[in-house]
Write a protein that holds these residues in place. Structure first.
Motif: not given
Length: 218
Positions: A164-188
């Motif tokens: 309703t707030q047009q917040i994007m929902i991105l499902e089906g990620l693989r994050l097991d190798q990624v540590p917590a922190g700040n990044y740049v996301l490329l979403l194609s």
């Protein structure tokens, strides 16, 4: 760089392990029939790594066409919630400094190899109170490391409030190798007209990496 996308294959993890929504890749032509090899893919648009459009849960919601004009680069923040055993609530999220306008990545036990193999229907999910908290923090989008962002909630309130707030929902990620922190996301995302969701490919870059890459195109 981290490729955080799922691989599309017939035995992949799908929502609650439902066999009827598994992708099907078949050969429609091979070299015994001519001079080329061609395959056909049949799959739900909510398979693997994908975004949900408002139309997915809201009767009068916008289709995925609204994503076509999006810049594919987002400031992203990944938080590690692997200590949680069932769901992510507002109380859990208040332990973190959520950055405004960020694309928030939720790393949970879903990312642990083998965690969902026997009980894919028992994935860690974002509870309604967690969704409300993220809305109050003005995030751009939220991603999670399984095929759905919620379960066991009547009327899908997590989806509906975010969409309703047009917040994007991105499902089906693989994050097991990624540590917590700040990044740049490329979403194609695949450019499928009038759809309620779009499959895509997602990458996380450390800030210095993306700046180096962008310099190559100047």
């Amino acid at each position: 760089m981290y490729d955080i996308s799922m691989t599309i294959k017939k035995d992949m993890l799908v929502y609650k392990g439902k066999n009827e929504i598994r992708p099907r890749l078949s050969t429609v032509r091979d070299f015994t029939q001519g001079d080329a090899h061609e395959s056909e893919l049949q799959m739900n648009v909510h398979t693997g790594t994908h975004v949900d459009a408002p139309l997915h849960m809201l009767e009068d919601g916008a289709s995925a066409n609204l994503f076509f004009a999006e810049n594919p680069f987002y400031q992203a923040q990944l938080i590690d919630l692997t200590e949680l055993d069932e769901k992510i609530t507002a109380a859990d999220l208040k332990e973190y400094q959520i950055e405004e306008n960020s694309f928030l990545m939720l790393k949970t036990k879903n990312s642990i190899p083998g965690f969902l193999e026997e009980t894919p229907e028992k994935f860690i999910y974002l509870a309604e109170s967690g969704a409300e908290y993220l809305i109050d923090n003005n995030i751009k989008g939220v991603g999670i490391d399984t095929n759905g962002i919620e379960r066991a909630q009547s009327e899908h309130p997590t989806h509906k409030k975010l969409l309703t707030q047009q917040i994007m929902i991105l499902e089906g990620l693989r994050l097991d190798q990624v540590p917590a922190g700040n990044y740049v996301l490329l979403l194609s995302l695949l450019k499928i007209a009038d759809s309620d969701g779009l499959p895509g490919r997602a990458y996380l870059f450390e800030q210095g990496e993306i700046e180096t890459i962008l310099k190559l195109f100047k």
